[in-house]
Motif scaffolding. Structure first.
Motif, PDB file in Angstrom:
ATOM      1  N   ASP A 139       0.859  -1.183   0.000  1.00 42.51           N
ATOM      2  CA  ASP A 139       0.000   0.000   0.000  1.00 42.51           C
ATOM      3  C   ASP A 139       0.895   1.233   0.000  1.00 42.51           C
ATOM      4  O   ASP A 139       1.666   1.456   0.942  1.00 42.51           O
ATOM      5  N   ARG A 140       0.837   2.023  -1.052  1.00 38.96           N
ATOM      6  CA  ARG A 140       1.711   3.187  -1.171  1.00 38.96           C
ATOM      7  C   ARG A 140       1.515   4.207  -0.050  1.00 38.96           C
ATOM      8  O   ARG A 140       2.407   5.007   0.236  1.00 38.96           O
ATOM      9  N   SER A 141       0.331   4.198   0.564  1.00 45.06           N
ATOM     10  CA  SER A 141       0.050   5.187   1.604  1.00 45.06           C
ATOM     11  C   SER A 141       0.720   4.847   2.927  1.00 45.06           C
ATOM     12  O   SER A 141       0.757   5.669   3.848  1.00 45.06           O
ATOM     13  N   ALA A 142       1.263   3.627   3.055  1.00 43.78           N
ATOM     14  CA  ALA A 142       1.954   3.232   4.279  1.00 43.78           C
ATOM     15  C   ALA A 142       3.348   3.869   4.303  1.00 43.78           C
ATOM     16  O   ALA A 142       4.037   3.905   3.274  1.00 43.78           O
ATOM     17  N   PRO A 143       3.784   4.365   5.453  1.00 46.87           N
ATOM     18  CA  PRO A 143       5.117   4.994   5.537  1.00 46.87           C
ATOM     19  C   PRO A 143       6.230   3.956   5.436  1.00 46.87           C
ATOM     20  O   PRO A 143       6.392   3.119   6.323  1.00 46.87           O
ATOM     21  N   LEU A 144       6.968   4.013   4.344  1.00 44.69           N
ATOM     22  CA  LEU A 144       8.030   3.045   4.060  1.00 44.69           C
ATOM     23  C   LEU A 144       9.264   3.791   3.583  1.00 44.69           C
ATOM     24  O   LEU A 144       9.175   4.698   2.749  1.00 44.69           O
ATOM     25  N   LEU A 145      10.410   3.392   4.112  1.00 38.59           N
ATOM     26  CA  LEU A 145      11.690   3.976   3.692  1.00 38.59           C
ATOM     27  C   LEU A 145      12.618   2.858   3.255  1.00 38.59           C
ATOM     28  O   LEU A 145      12.837   1.895   3.994  1.00 38.59           O
ATOM     29  N   LEU A 146      13.122   2.965   2.036  1.00 33.89           N
ATOM     30  CA  LEU A 146      14.146   2.052   1.514  1.00 33.89           C
ATOM     31  C   LEU A 146      15.462   2.827   1.443  1.00 33.89           C
ATOM     32  O   LEU A 146      15.496   3.953   0.940  1.00 33.89           O
ATOM     33  N   ALA A 147      16.531   2.223   1.943  1.00 32.56           N
ATOM     34  CA  ALA A 147      17.816   2.921   1.913  1.00 32.56           C
ATOM     35  C   ALA A 147      18.945   1.910   1.890  1.00 32.56           C
ATOM     36  O   ALA A 147      18.756   0.721   2.150  1.00 32.56           O
ATOM     37  N   GLY A 148      20.129   2.410   1.561  1.00 31.84           N
ATOM     38  CA  GLY A 148      21.313   1.576   1.581  1.00 31.84           C
ATOM     39  C   GLY A 148      22.159   1.741   0.342  1.00 31.84           C
ATOM     40  O   GLY A 148      22.032   2.722  -0.410  1.00 31.84           O
ATOM     41  N   ASP A 149      23.020   0.769   0.144  1.00 31.12           N
ATOM     42  CA  ASP A 149      23.893   0.726  -1.029  1.00 31.12           C
ATOM     43  C   ASP A 149      23.160  -0.054  -2.106  1.00 31.12           C
ATOM     44  O   ASP A 149      23.112  -1.276  -2.082  1.00 31.12           O
ATOM     45  N   PHE A 150      22.590   0.674  -3.076  1.00 30.13           N
ATOM     46  CA  PHE A 150      21.816   0.045  -4.149  1.00 30.13           C
ATOM     47  C   PHE A 150      22.706  -0.401  -5.302  1.00 30.13           C
ATOM     48  O   PHE A 150      22.265  -1.102  -6.199  1.00 30.13           O
ATOM     49  N   TRP A 226      15.106   6.421  -0.152  1.00 31.89           N
ATOM     50  CA  TRP A 226      13.833   6.604  -0.841  1.00 31.89           C
ATOM     51  C   TRP A 226      12.686   6.566   0.169  1.00 31.89           C
ATOM     52  O   TRP A 226      12.726   5.790   1.129  1.00 31.89           O
ATOM     53  N   THR A 227      11.655   7.361  -0.080  1.00 33.35           N
ATOM     54  CA  THR A 227      10.478   7.374   0.781  1.00 33.35           C
ATOM     55  C   THR A 227       9.216   7.129  -0.040  1.00 33.35           C
ATOM     56  O   THR A 227       9.094   7.602  -1.173  1.00 33.35           O
ATOM     57  N   SER A 228       8.281   6.396   0.546  1.00 35.66           N
ATOM     58  CA  SER A 228       7.003   6.111  -0.105  1.00 35.66           C
ATOM     59  C   SER A 228       6.115   7.346  -0.068  1.00 35.66           C
ATOM     60  O   SER A 228       6.344   8.278   0.719  1.00 35.66           O
ATOM     61  N   PRO A 229       5.046   7.378  -0.899  1.00 34.96           N
ATOM     62  CA  PRO A 229       4.111   8.505  -0.857  1.00 34.96           C
ATOM     63  C   PRO A 229       3.525   8.741   0.534  1.00 34.96           C
ATOM     64  O   PRO A 229       3.205   9.885   0.890  1.00 34.96           O
ATOM     65  N   GLY A 230       3.431   7.671   1.340  1.00 38.45           N
ATOM     66  CA  GLY A 230       2.916   7.823   2.689  1.00 38.45           C
ATOM     67  C   GLY A 230       3.903   8.414   3.664  1.00 38.45           C
ATOM     68  O   GLY A 230       3.533   8.787   4.784  1.00 38.45           O
TER      69      GLY A 230
END
Length: 264
Positions: A139-150, A226-230
């Motif tokens: 669900d894009r509205s949920a607060p999600l953060l992806l980070a690191g060495d991509f 990166w941060t989600s829309p939420g």
């Protein structure tokens, strides 16, 4: 306010004094580390307690890889993402202040950008495909953060020379398309690039081969937040910072840390 940092430390035990120095100087609340290069029972827990980050989530591995999250505040468990087919310690997640934080060390992919001829590159692409499928279910509205060495520098201004690097693993067209697909699937904001728009050149990694990394100036932006829309509305505008001065310290990691501030 919550200040989060991501940093490929390239051996947490070797550079624990640098970690403590950075955490104190930058006043970090949540620290995401990649390439810790140790098992869980070898992790320097006492040092993190001393620097005010006692809450630890560690995914360790002997010799290589390994990820960890250190926090000032208690956290709860986040969903476990089964995105690494080789079962490497490359992803660890927690829930802090209602935010799901996922920390990644995505495979570098070897030297040849060919899935059929290079198993390491195929692993990298498979990792991204699995992660994209996972994100598609969210669900894009949920607060999600992806980070690191991509391990992908996406834009022309995220590499020192676009024409040359387009043939080198980390910036090839297939990699850029794959990263862009993941970002679009989740509607993620690239908070570092948003804070420092094109055409500004950005980098978070420089090779050890250069005696003076600033003089050679051949950097790549491989590290991301990166941060989600939420969650994106909570990002404090222009707070995302690449701390490249850390790369000047004695015996540094080849990566430097990146921070972002969240208004919670």
């Amino acid at each position: 306010m919550l200040r989060l940092a991501t940093w490929n430390i390239n051996s947490v035990r070797l550079r624990i004094d640098q970690v403590a120095r950075f955490v104190e100087q930058a006043r970090i609340d949540v620290l995401l580390l990649q390439e810790i290069k140790c098992l869980e029972d070898q992790f320097p827990r006492a040092a993190f307690q001393a620097m005010g980050l006692p809450h630890l989530k560690i995914g360790g591995q002997k010799g290589w890889h390994g990820v960890a999250i250190a926090s000032r505040q208690p956290f709860t468990e986040a969903p476990v993402l089964e995105v690494c087919r080789e079962r490497h310690a490359r992803c660890v997640g927690v829930m802090v202040e209602g935010i799901e934080i996922q920390n990644f060390y995505i495979p570098a992919g070897g030297d040849l950008p060919d899935r059929a001829l290079n198993a390491k590159f195929d692993h990298k692409m498979d990792f991204y495909e699995r992660l994209t499928a996972e994100v598609a279910r969210r669900d894009r509205s949920a607060p999600l953060l992806l980070a690191g060495d991509f391990n992908i520098a996406p834009g022309e201004n995220d590499v020192w020379n676009h024409r040359y690097m387009s043939k080198v693993v980390s910036h090839t067209p297939i990699e850029v398309e794959t990263l862009t697909r993941l970002q679009a699937t989740g509607g993620f904001a690239d908070v570092v690039r948003d804070a420092h728009p094109d055409p500004q050149k950005l980098a978070s990694w420089w090779s050890y081969r250069a005696q003076d990394f600033r003089k050679s100036n051949r950097g790549l932006r491989l590290d991301h937040i990166w941060t989600s829309p939420g969650l994106t509305p909570a990002v404090i505008p222009h707070s995302a910072t690449i701390h490249d001065m850390v790369r000047e310290w004695t015996q540094p990691s080849d990566h430097c840390p990146i921070t972002v501030d969240l208004d919670l």
